[in-house]
Design a protein around this motif. Structure first.
Motif, mmCIF file in Angstrom:
data_model
loop_
_atom_site.group_PDB
_atom_site.id
_atom_site.type_symbol
_atom_site.label_atom_id
_atom_site.label_comp_id
_atom_site.label_asym_id
_atom_site.label_seq_id
_atom_site.Cartn_x
_atom_site.Cartn_y
_atom_site.Cartn_z
ATOM 1 N N LYS A 110 0.860 -1.184 0.000
ATOM 2 C CA LYS A 110 0.000 0.000 0.000
ATOM 3 C C LYS A 110 0.900 1.240 0.000
ATOM 4 O O LYS A 110 1.813 1.350 0.820
ATOM 5 C CB LYS A 110 -0.867 -0.024 1.253
ATOM 6 C CG LYS A 110 -1.806 1.140 1.358
ATOM 7 C CD LYS A 110 -2.745 0.940 2.544
ATOM 8 C CE LYS A 110 -2.886 2.244 3.307
ATOM 9 N NZ LYS A 110 -3.673 2.097 4.527
ATOM 10 N N SER A 113 -3.215 6.469 0.960
ATOM 11 C CA SER A 113 -4.664 6.471 0.906
ATOM 12 C C SER A 113 -5.110 7.900 0.707
ATOM 13 O O SER A 113 -4.638 8.808 1.384
ATOM 14 C CB SER A 113 -5.244 5.900 2.195
ATOM 15 O OG SER A 113 -4.573 6.439 3.302
ATOM 16 N N ILE A 121 -7.385 3.463 -1.964
ATOM 17 C CA ILE A 121 -6.080 3.043 -1.483
ATOM 18 C C ILE A 121 -5.237 2.687 -2.701
ATOM 19 O O ILE A 121 -5.703 1.972 -3.585
ATOM 20 C CB ILE A 121 -6.204 1.840 -0.531
ATOM 21 C CG1 ILE A 121 -6.962 2.280 0.727
ATOM 22 C CG2 ILE A 121 -4.833 1.288 -0.168
ATOM 23 C CD1 ILE A 121 -7.308 1.143 1.654
ATOM 24 N N TYR A 123 -1.906 1.002 -4.387
ATOM 25 C CA TYR A 123 -0.825 0.041 -4.201
ATOM 26 C C TYR A 123 0.261 0.289 -5.241
ATOM 27 O O TYR A 123 -0.016 0.808 -6.323
ATOM 28 C CB TYR A 123 -1.355 -1.391 -4.337
ATOM 29 C CG TYR A 123 -2.256 -1.791 -3.194
ATOM 30 C CD1 TYR A 123 -1.718 -2.404 -2.060
ATOM 31 C CD2 TYR A 123 -3.625 -1.513 -3.222
ATOM 32 C CE1 TYR A 123 -2.538 -2.755 -0.997
ATOM 33 C CE2 TYR A 123 -4.442 -1.852 -2.160
ATOM 34 C CZ TYR A 123 -3.896 -2.477 -1.049
ATOM 35 O OH TYR A 123 -4.694 -2.817 0.010
#
Ligand SMILES: [Zn+2]
Lengths: 133, 386
Positions: A110, A113, A121, A123
């Motif tokens: 991750k 956010s 979110i 990645y």
């Protein structure tokens, strides 16, 4: 926020997909329209191994919006074994163990956010120390 | 190209100026510059600004600021080059007058940083980096500088404490600058105890971002004489603007600051001088490591040796090469897209002999260097008293 952008960048973020120049064989990451080595257009995709070494690093304590939860974190310039340098966070390592020249490998984690109500979110690539066998 | 002179200068105090709007802040500097030029009317207004589109949700500043100042019918637009926007706007004003396109141009650098608050500020600042490959992984402007500082220390063995010389000098010089944000000296001990921001970079390695506006009025020597201006005129003797890769990671040698090197080279070649001939250097000290790399790129020190210049008094007001003479961005405060115009205004103060307690003796020629990011873009100018 910016959903088309995140969608467009997913191959770079998840797989370190860059380019190899069809004219001079130069490896390119992030992708560019013009090869920095020979000046010709570069469009052939090339997936990087994800292995490299720390060229430099810094421990960020004052984080921008979207990264408050992650702070403090370490950002590094990682020189990939194929040549290009990538900016990325380091993970799975204590801040005081990081050093220039340290071998690292890519992992997917991750990244951030978006703090709004849509709660996206994101990645993407981070790098961790190469596991000792 | 025609000769171009700086006929008027104006600046506001730099700081957290909550009670004044973007337009009024710019107007104060514009008005002061025009008054200083005996009321000369400009044909064009060029604006240096970096963040208003995010912090103030305002674009088209050329029209807004000209309109607000009653400059109807002029040409007006923003020149944006990140933190080098001030240098870019000055470059535009210089080209416009030098080419004969206009006879008088007003250049204003303005930043209203405190229109944003908290982590919005760091996020706003990130827009000058590569959004997809730098900002997106959590890199900040301070972190870029931290990466360079870490590598510099590793590669050249410079002592970590040596960087303190730059903020200590900047603060000492800002004490006598009535427009400065920090009018108090700091010592090496204070520097060494400062908390980290992007370790090894600490709070005092970073110039505080702030609000401010600075302006200059550019015209021809003939026009300036006709206007009966009483103070000395300052000629733009050389100019150079150069870019490097936007992202730090795309450079084969990130510590080279090539854009700064070539911008200074071009400005000096155009002026027919060597950098060593200038009487003062307004180097960019957005971060102390940038001042070090800027000094090296400009040729005042070998690669890896720039930090030594801070150690022996060379850079003080009475030294061999005075820098940051009115406090630089660290002492004066860093008004981002306005910083490049502040540098020009401060250099003009020195060249006119109006720098008060900070006057560099017999200053006739000055060099300025304004950087966007880690020298992703660079503007250099050679200024000379006529
Ligand atoms: Zn190529």
């Amino acid at each position: 926020m910016e959903i088309p952008r995140h969608w467009r960048l997913k191959k770079q973020r998840y797989a370190l997909q860059g380019e190899v120049c069809p004219h001079c064989e130069g490896k390119i990451f992030p992708p560019r329209d013009v090869c920095p080595h020979c000046g010709n257009e570069a469009r052939t995709t090339f997936t990087f191994s994800g292995r490299g070494k720390v060229y430099s690093f810094t421990h960020v304590t004052e984080a921008p919006a979207g990264f408050e939860e992650t702070a403090p974190y370490t950002v590094a310039l990682v020189q990939l074994e194929e040549g290009p340098v990538v900016t990325a966070q380091l993970t799975d390592v204590d801040a005081d163990e990081v050093e220039i020249g340290m071998p690292v490998e890519m992992v997917t984690r991750k990244i951030r956010s978006d703090g709004d109500e849509r709660g996206i979110i994101i990645y993407g690539y981070k790098f961790r120390p190469v596991m000792q066998h | 190209m025609r000769d171009v002179v700086i006929a008027g200068i104006g600046q506001t105090r730099v700081g957290e100026l909550w009670d004044i709007s973007l337009r009024s802040l710019a107007y104060q500097a514009m008005k002061a510059a025009r008054k200083d030029a005996n009321g000369l009317t400009p044909d064009a207004l060029y604006v240096g600004n970096y963040l208003a589109i995010v912090t103030s949700h305002q674009s088209n500043l050329g029209t807004l600021l000209a309109d607000n100042a009653g400059l109807t019918g002029v040409e007006a637009f923003t020149c944006e080059a990140g933190q080098a926007s001030g240098g870019a706007a000055f470059q535009m004003g210089y080209i416009a007058v030098a080419s004969g396109y206009v006879d008088a141009a007003l250049v204003v650098g303005v930043e209203k940083y405190t229109d944003a608050i908290g982590s919005e500020q760091e996020a706003a600042l990130a827009i000058s980096m590569d959004a997809d490959y730098e900002a997106m992984v959590g890199l900040t402007l301070a972190a870029q500088a931290g990466l360079l500082m870490q590598r510099y220390i590793y590669q050249y063995g410079a002592p970590r404490s040596a960087f303190g010389a730059f903020p200590v000098l900047a603060h000492a010089n800002a004490v006598n600058n009535p427009f400065a944000m920090y009018r108090r000296a700091i010592d090496q001990d204070t520097y060494e105890k400062a908390p980290p921001v992007a370790d090894p970079l600490n709070l005092y390695d970073q110039a505080s971002y702030a609000d401010g506006a600075a302006a200059v009025l550019l015209t021809t020597p003939e026009k300036a004489r006709q206007a009966g201006i009483g103070h000395p005129l300052v000629r733009v003797r050389g100019a150079g603007g150069v870019i490097d890769t936007l992202a730090l990671h795309d450079r084969p040698d990130p510590l080279a600051f090539d854009a700064a090197r070539y911008a200074v080279q071009r400005a000096c070649e155009m002026g027919g001088i060597l950098p060593g001939e200038v009487d003062l250097f307004e180097v960019d000290d957005a971060f102390s490591i940038y001042a070090v790399l800027g000094l090296e790129a400009a040729g005042f020190a070998e690669r890896g040796e720039g930090w030594r210049l801070g150690q022996n008094g060379d850079l003080r007001l009475n030294g061999r090469l005075p820098v940051l003479t009115m406090g630089g961005s660290k002492g004066r405060g860093n008004p981002l897209g306005a910083a490049g115009v502040y540098q020009i205004v401060e250099a003009v103060q020195q060249l006119r002999g109006e720098a008060g307690a900070n006057q560099v003796a017999d200053a006739r020629m000055a060099l300025t260097l304004n950087l966007g990011g880690p020298a992703s873009s660079a503007f250099a100018h050679v200024l000379e008293r006529v």
